[in-house]
Motif scaffolding. Sequence first.
Motif, PDB file in Angstrom:
ATOM      1  N   UNK A  67       8.292   3.109 -11.616  1.00  0.00           N
ATOM      2  CA  UNK A  67       7.676   2.266 -12.662  1.00  0.00           C
ATOM      3  C   UNK A  67       7.880   0.776 -12.417  1.00  0.00           C
ATOM      4  N   UNK A  68       8.716   0.440 -11.425  1.00  0.00           N
ATOM      5  CA  UNK A  68       9.025  -0.970 -11.167  1.00  0.00           C
ATOM      6  C   UNK A  68       7.796  -1.715 -10.660  1.00  0.00           C
ATOM      7  N   UNK A  77      10.317  -1.712  -2.951  1.00  0.00           N
ATOM      8  CA  UNK A  77      10.389  -1.299  -1.546  1.00  0.00           C
ATOM      9  C   UNK A  77      10.923  -2.396  -0.631  1.00  0.00           C
ATOM     10  N   UNK A  78      10.264  -3.555  -0.612  1.00  0.00           N
ATOM     11  CA  UNK A  78      10.671  -4.620   0.325  1.00  0.00           C
ATOM     12  C   UNK A  78      12.080  -5.157   0.028  1.00  0.00           C
ATOM     13  N   UNK A  79      12.421  -5.448  -1.252  1.00  0.00           N
ATOM     14  CA  UNK A  79      13.792  -5.922  -1.517  1.00  0.00           C
ATOM     15  C   UNK A  79      14.852  -4.914  -1.097  1.00  0.00           C
ATOM     16  N   UNK A  94       7.146   6.462  -1.367  1.00  0.00           N
ATOM     17  CA  UNK A  94       7.024   5.146  -2.011  1.00  0.00           C
ATOM     18  C   UNK A  94       5.947   4.321  -1.317  1.00  0.00           C
ATOM     19  N   UNK A  95       5.881   4.405   0.021  1.00  0.00           N
ATOM     20  CA  UNK A  95       4.823   3.686   0.766  1.00  0.00           C
ATOM     21  C   UNK A  95       3.454   4.246   0.373  1.00  0.00           C
ATOM     22  N   UNK A  96       3.359   5.576   0.290  1.00  0.00           N
ATOM     23  CA  UNK A  96       2.089   6.199  -0.100  1.00  0.00           C
ATOM     24  C   UNK A  96       1.711   5.815  -1.530  1.00  0.00           C
ATOM     25  N   UNK A  97       2.698   5.676  -2.402  1.00  0.00           N
ATOM     26  CA  UNK A  97       2.405   5.325  -3.806  1.00  0.00           C
ATOM     27  C   UNK A  97       1.851   3.908  -3.926  1.00  0.00           C
ATOM     28  N   UNK A  98       2.486   2.966  -3.204  1.00  0.00           N
ATOM     29  CA  UNK A  98       2.031   1.577  -3.381  1.00  0.00           C
ATOM     30  C   UNK A  98       0.748   1.289  -2.603  1.00  0.00           C
ATOM     31  N   UNK A  99       0.409   2.148  -1.614  1.00  0.00           N
ATOM     32  CA  UNK A  99      -0.843   1.933  -0.860  1.00  0.00           C
ATOM     33  C   UNK A  99      -1.911   2.961  -1.265  1.00  0.00           C
ATOM     34  N   UNK A 100      -1.766   3.531  -2.466  1.00  0.00           N
ATOM     35  CA  UNK A 100      -2.702   4.547  -2.954  1.00  0.00           C
ATOM     36  C   UNK A 100      -4.128   3.991  -2.977  1.00  0.00           C
TER      37      UNK A 100
END
Length: 930
Positions: free
Chosen positions: A502-503, A508-510, A598-604
Amino acid sequence: MEETRNWTVSAYPLPEHRSTALANQAAMLYVILYFEPSILHTHQAKMREIVDKYFPDNWVISIYMGITVNLADAWEPYKAAKTALNNTLDLSNVREQASRYATVSERVHAQVQQFLKEGYLREELVLDNIPRLLNCLRDGNVAIRWLMLHTADSACDPNNKRLRQIKDQILTDLRYNPKILFQLLLDTAQFEFILKEMFKQMLSEKQAKWEHHKKEGSERMTELADVFSGVKPLTRVEKNENLQAWFREISKQILSLNYDDSTAAGRKTVQLIQALEEVQEFHQLESNLQVCQFLADTRKFLHQMIRTINIKEEVLITMQIIGDLSFAWQLIDSFTSIMQESIRVNPSMVTKLRATFLKLASALDLPLLRINQANSPDLLSVSQYYSGELVSYVRKVLQIIPESMFTSLLKIIKLQTHDIIEVPTRLDKDKLRDYAQLGPRYEVAKLTHAISIFTEGILMMKTTLVGIIKVDPKQLLEDGIRKELVKRVAFALHRGLIFNPRAKPSELMPKLKELGATMDGFHRSFEYIQDYVNIYGLKIWQEEVSRIINYNVEQECNNFLRTKIQDWQSMYQSTHIPIPKFTPVDESVTFIGRLCREILRITDPKMTCHIDQLNTWYDMKTHQEVTSSRLFSEIQNTLGTFGLNGLDRLLCFMIVKELQNFLSMFQKIILRDRTVQETLKTLMNAVSPLKSIVANSNKIYFSAIAKTQKIWTAYLEAIMKVGQMQILRQQIANELNYSCRFDSKHLAAALENLNKALLADIEAHYQDPSLPYPKEDNTLLYEITAYLEAAGIHNPLNKIYITTKRLPYFPVVNFLFLIAQLPKLQYNKNLGMVCRKPADPVDWPPLVLGLLTLLKQFHSRYTEQFLALIGQFIRSTVEQCVSQKIPEMPADVVGALLFLEDYVRYTKLPRRVAEAHVPNFIFDEFRTVL
């Protein structure tokens, strides 16, 4: 059995040691009595006799390899046994035994410490005091046995009030301190070890020394005979033929002593010593110092011969029997924390622990005795098992050294990272004091010294044979360091890669940057200490980090396998250096799964738009950058090549899963739906043959799209998921290839050339089958693939992920799907094809790559038909526009043409593949009219 009993009893001649001497018999008797329970219940006289003989001063026994039994508890239900044991368990007897062993242990400990003083245990002293030394060892071992058994927590049920009272009484009377008992065990083991080594050395040299002393004594007598001959006169020594003859006779007698008949030789030697003393006394030879010296030397050599003849193997056997520690096979673990604390305070303590471990190895004699006597082939496997268990315990105890090293190491990392400023290449002299930072640098030096002391401590242990396994302390240290490194790095990876979905923005990057700093700290510290502990730091780092990541990738990929790879099957898991498993915090099993999802979620593709030229993802609604190819550089910095390669493997498994799900969906929503099949059949009839122009094309195509509209939502989701993962795989391959060329240019060049050579060979073979080709059993192609993928020298789009069967209507379904999505997209001069409405999201690059990957899994004729249908669609639509005199090229045609262009670009095929279906002038002109 009788022989073993005789040896044991003879090793304990004193009455107060009788229960220890009969301990093995007592353990067997305890078990046998359960086969005749009537004795335990009713035969009071027999039980009284048994207790008086075997258990008058002990009630906690070890029956086998440290399995302890408290008779007060075990015999509670049996009347005769319980009654017989009452005398032993009487509080006055308990108090008497505890006080006795407290006194004995204090006395013995003082004696042992005296014996262990540097230079005290000399060969002459040992040979003159064998009975005294053996008595000390007996008393010490008996006391240790009684104290360890009767104070053990495992031997007392805390809920039994009587047992608790007895134990409290013992602890009080003993003034029990586990550290003092452990120190007694350590010192006794060290004393025993030194004594054994001395005896072994003396035994090996026994005959040689005996012969040497005999020769020297005989020669002295011959020389004395010559002195009294007058030929070689000494000052004031008169010729004496009687003495001359007598000394020659003594010389012959000494030479005649027989080593093999030690008893007769011993008696005769004593007689010769007496004769030499008498000759000196009766012939007044004291006046001549030289003669006295010759006689004294000869007596000394004869004494040495008596001492040497007394060195017998029986002493070693006795020491082996009385030094038995099999009763502590499990109890020793209760002293582990004390051992580790002692090592932490004083690393040189390891040398004494070595003696204790060797003493514990004597426990192996018990299970192996009968197996060996029976000449069983199981001897090796049983030895291997118990030796392995003991070595594991040694590792467990000594693990405190790497743990302590890493505690110091973390402080060094903190100082180097946060406190110590790096000295610049040019520096003003007035600022020298600021950069000197003597305090922090002194602290680093102090911590480094502590680490080197720990290393010295374990290396003092020397190579030791524990059972049948040779323990190399250097290897033990390295394994310990690896184990501690694996534990800490695995925990850092687990804790560092937990994300809150939910953030906003994504964590991811931090989190990658923070974890990267942690991993860099470990890496730098390893480089720093490798010279101080004499290990290959970089090699260990790379091997262990790659093992951790590969193991976690393997465990994550288990989700996609029917037959799971268990821990004991894994090539990455190890018994001595285990990779810890952590409880999953979400649907992923490990950190690599969480990172991937997480990568797949943010690049959905439903939420983001991927701009191919920039290698960047943007949020569809806010148009803010979500992430870019820098993400994979950060993963490379944090997890290294292994991490990126592992992520790539996991994506492969996910693509396979998606493609399998797609095939199931295709069967369900197309091949089993009659309405859809009728629509597809009508469309195929309308467009056949594929090279023709379809009359009234708009109506035919859009009628088919309208009738199949309900199936495209699930279809689009599956295609875009595959396309999204293919984009990620391409980005990973680019990053791997870049870093490989940058860091290992020779490796990259060698792999590329070998790959080209192999492909050329295969191509040449298919053109001319007589040419050689790699055989089926040749693993070269399989092995080089792993290297190529690790170096990023591969194209994910060309990979065959699944095996497929023929599917009816497959090309036309994909064609319909594509033209059904085109109205949702529009062409932008700067960005290419983009989504018209964020509410109805379609991302172009995942769509194209997903379709391309799907078609790649089937026979190439499906792709040919698919491209022909698109070409027919473009030609028919353009023809209709021309006939209706519409000046603009329809948006759907532009989309279809862009798809063909992108298809040719991604597959790296020549443009003529597309021009076979669409005239080249349409390709040349369509961008100019946009």
